[in-house]
Design a protein around this motif. Structure first.
Motif, PDB file in Angstrom:
ATOM      1  N   ASP A 168       0.865  -1.177   0.000  1.00 56.43           N
ATOM      2  CA  ASP A 168       0.000   0.000   0.000  1.00 56.43           C
ATOM      3  C   ASP A 168       0.903   1.230   0.000  1.00 56.43           C
ATOM      4  N   LEU A 169       0.528   2.253  -0.765  1.00 59.78           N
ATOM      5  CA  LEU A 169       1.346   3.461  -0.873  1.00 59.78           C
ATOM      6  C   LEU A 169       0.541   4.702  -0.492  1.00 59.78           C
ATOM      7  N   GLU A 170       1.233   5.652   0.145  1.00 62.32           N
ATOM      8  CA  GLU A 170       0.616   6.936   0.481  1.00 62.32           C
ATOM      9  C   GLU A 170       1.664   8.022   0.271  1.00 62.32           C
ATOM     10  N   ALA A 171       1.357   8.977  -0.620  1.00 60.71           N
ATOM     11  CA  ALA A 171       2.324  10.033  -0.959  1.00 60.71           C
ATOM     12  C   ALA A 171       1.871  11.374  -0.394  1.00 60.71           C
ATOM     13  N   LYS A 172       2.808  12.095   0.241  1.00 60.91           N
ATOM     14  CA  LYS A 172       2.539  13.428   0.785  1.00 60.91           C
ATOM     15  C   LYS A 172       3.474  14.446   0.142  1.00 60.91           C
ATOM     16  N   VAL A 173       2.920  15.615  -0.144  1.00 66.94           N
ATOM     17  CA  VAL A 173       3.728  16.750  -0.607  1.00 66.94           C
ATOM     18  C   VAL A 173       3.450  17.906   0.344  1.00 66.94           C
ATOM     19  N   GLY A 185      -2.970  -2.415  -2.409  1.00 66.35           N
ATOM     20  CA  GLY A 185      -2.915  -3.709  -3.076  1.00 66.35           C
ATOM     21  C   GLY A 185      -2.083  -3.735  -4.345  1.00 66.35           C
ATOM     22  N   VAL A 186      -1.045  -2.898  -4.393  1.00 69.39           N
ATOM     23  CA  VAL A 186      -0.180  -2.844  -5.584  1.00 69.39           C
ATOM     24  C   VAL A 186       0.796  -4.020  -5.559  1.00 69.39           C
ATOM     25  N   ASP A 233       3.609   0.286   2.941  1.00 70.26           N
ATOM     26  CA  ASP A 233       3.282  -0.811   3.861  1.00 70.26           C
ATOM     27  C   ASP A 233       3.300  -2.117   3.079  1.00 70.26           C
ATOM     28  N   VAL A 234       4.074  -3.085   3.556  1.00 70.48           N
ATOM     29  CA  VAL A 234       4.145  -4.392   2.896  1.00 70.48           C
ATOM     30  C   VAL A 234       3.090  -5.298   3.524  1.00 70.48           C
TER      31      VAL A 234
END
Length: 470
Positions: A168-173, A185-186, A233-234
């Motif tokens: 799972d990925l979460e990107a912040k700028v 779920g990538v 997150d793995v």
């Protein structure tokens, strides 16, 4: 009607056209008729207003203007045909004299195809890469096939290179989570380089349930090109297992019974692929050598338009489909805007020169395009565009691009004639035989690449869609 042609430069002429007033009469009658249908005058039925009343009410000048606008295209075309010119683009027309009941005189400046002299091209010699297939090439080919038949199984250990992880990925700028910066779920293979820079280092060594944070430049989306803090997150780690390289694998992955037969077939396929690459290289080099032999003056306005078109297609079609801006593209390519503009101009110049030279060759060699050749070319273009032949044909017809396709095939045949006359050697000094039944279509592809016309049908299709939606 009288016309005279003045050559301003090798690619531009000025036509001076004199039209006796009696030749304007059909357009003058049509102008009165048109105005009759558009206006209302008390005491007269619509369409029955006498010419003298129209002149009094609306002015003879308005009628003359309408008549001249109607007649100009016809007289311009007659002057072009009389002068045996090949105009490019729209003319700049200036009415220099209009004497009622006497004379109409106008000038028209327009770009034309320059006169080109095709020299003897039989002496062209080029060198291309030799077709050599090593054992390592074959092994790599078989290994790629082996990778496709890999299986995976969940493991309870830290992730390592080659493992397949679900993340799972979460990107912040600037501390804010992006709306399009969350993905769950990538599936990702560590070491493949298919996601963000830095992700391999972040997930390597993590077990299922583990997390890491890293910084990476975003390759797409709303914050493309910006530095982002990415949390990963793995959720699962899988090990990839490759099948054994043996006869059983050959039977699983191919129609062959033994691994040796599979390897022999791989060597054969690699040789075919390299021969195709060799032929393409030969065609490109022969074309470049031909263009070096011919002096071609380029129409300034045509070149400017070609540069604008190429830039528009890159920005709005190719990069637009990828959600990428021109600025981001230049950054990835490590080019300045000045370098990009210079390359664009060079490509446009080559494209126009290629078309002019090969069109002249088509005329010189009296080459024609048959229906079967055009159909084969259309089918190939449809395949490369991801459209069905019927859809592609409809897009081409509605976009008015059938002559363009005919031109591509004809120019491909012209290049094939030059390639056949040239001497092509490989890096081992051996003469390369390029005789192939598909050579004309291959040369058409080379011509398309040089001219930059590969996306023309896709553009026609998009334009057709935009018009129907509008």
């Amino acid at each position: 009607m009288k016309s005279a042609v003045e050559t301003l430069n090798p690619t531009r002429v000025r036509l001076t056209v004199e039209v006796p007033f009696e030749e304007l009469k059909p357009s003058l009658d049509a102008a009165y008729k048109k105005i009759n249908q558009q206006v209302t005058v008390p005491g007269f039925r619509k369409g029955k207003i006498p010419a003298r009343v129209i002149d009094q009410r609306f002015g003879r000048g308005a009628v003359l203007e309408e008549a001249v606008n109607d007649a100009l295209p016809k007289f311009y075309t007659e002057a072009v045909n009389e002068g045996e010119l090949n105009p490019l683009g729209q003319p700049e027309v200036d009415i220099t004299e209009l004497k009622d009941n006497e004379l109409l005189t106008f000038t028209a400046e327009v770009d034309i195809r320059p006169a080109i002299e095709i020299p003897d091209y039989s002496g062209i010699e080029v060198t291309v890469d030799a077709v050599e297939i090593s054992d390592e090439d074959v092994e790599n080919s078989v290994q790629q096939l082996r990778e496709r038949f890999a299986t995976t199984s969940v493991v309870e250990r830290a992730a390592a290179e080659g493992d397949v992880v679900t993340i799972d990925l979460e990107a912040k700028v600037d501390g804010e989570v992006l709306e399009d910066g969350v993905a769950k779920g990538v599936t990702y293979t560590i070491g493949s380089g298919e996601l963000l820079d830095g992700i391999d280092e972040a997930v390597t060594g993590l077990e299922a349930g583990g997390s890491a944070t890293f910084t990476s430049e975003l390759k797409g989306g709303s914050a493309q090109g910006k530095e982002a803090e990415v949390k990963v997150d793995v959720t699962e780690v899988k090990a990839r297992e490759l099948p054994e390289l043996d006869d059983e694998f050959a039977q699983l992955a191919s129609e062959f019974d033994t691994l040796e037969e599979l390897k022999a077939d791989s060597r054969k396929r690699l040789a075919q692929s390299r021969r195709f690459q060799q032929a393409t290289e030969a065609q490109e080099k022969v074309l470049d050598a031909l263009l070096e032999l011919v002096e071609v003056p380029l129409p300034e306005k045509l070149l400017e338009e070609e540069i604008r078109t190429r830039k528009h297609n890159l920005e709005h079609h190719q990069l637009g489909q990828m959600g990428m801006t021109l600025e981001a593209y230049l950054k990835i390519q490590d080019k300045t805007e000045e370098q990009f503009e210079a390359e664009l101009k060079e490509q446009a110049e080559k494209g126009i020169k290629t078309q002019f030279v090969l069109d002249e060759l088509v005329n010189k060699e009296k080459l024609s395009v048959g229906q079967e050749e055009l159909t084969e070319h259309l089918v190939r273009r449809a395949q490369s565009s991801g459209m069905s032949p019927d859809q592609f044909a409809q897009a081409v017809v509605e976009g008015g691009q059938v002559p363009m396709l005919v031109g591509e095939v004809a120019r491909g045949k012209a290049l094939a004639v030059v390639v056949e006359a040239a001497t092509v050697k490989d890096t081992n000094g051996e003469i390369v035989d390029l005789d192939d039944e598909d050579e004309t279509d291959e040369t058409a592809e080379t011509v398309e690449a040089a001219e930059g016309t590969e996306d023309a049908a896709e553009e026609a299709s998009e334009e057709r869609t935009e018009k129907s939606e509008g």
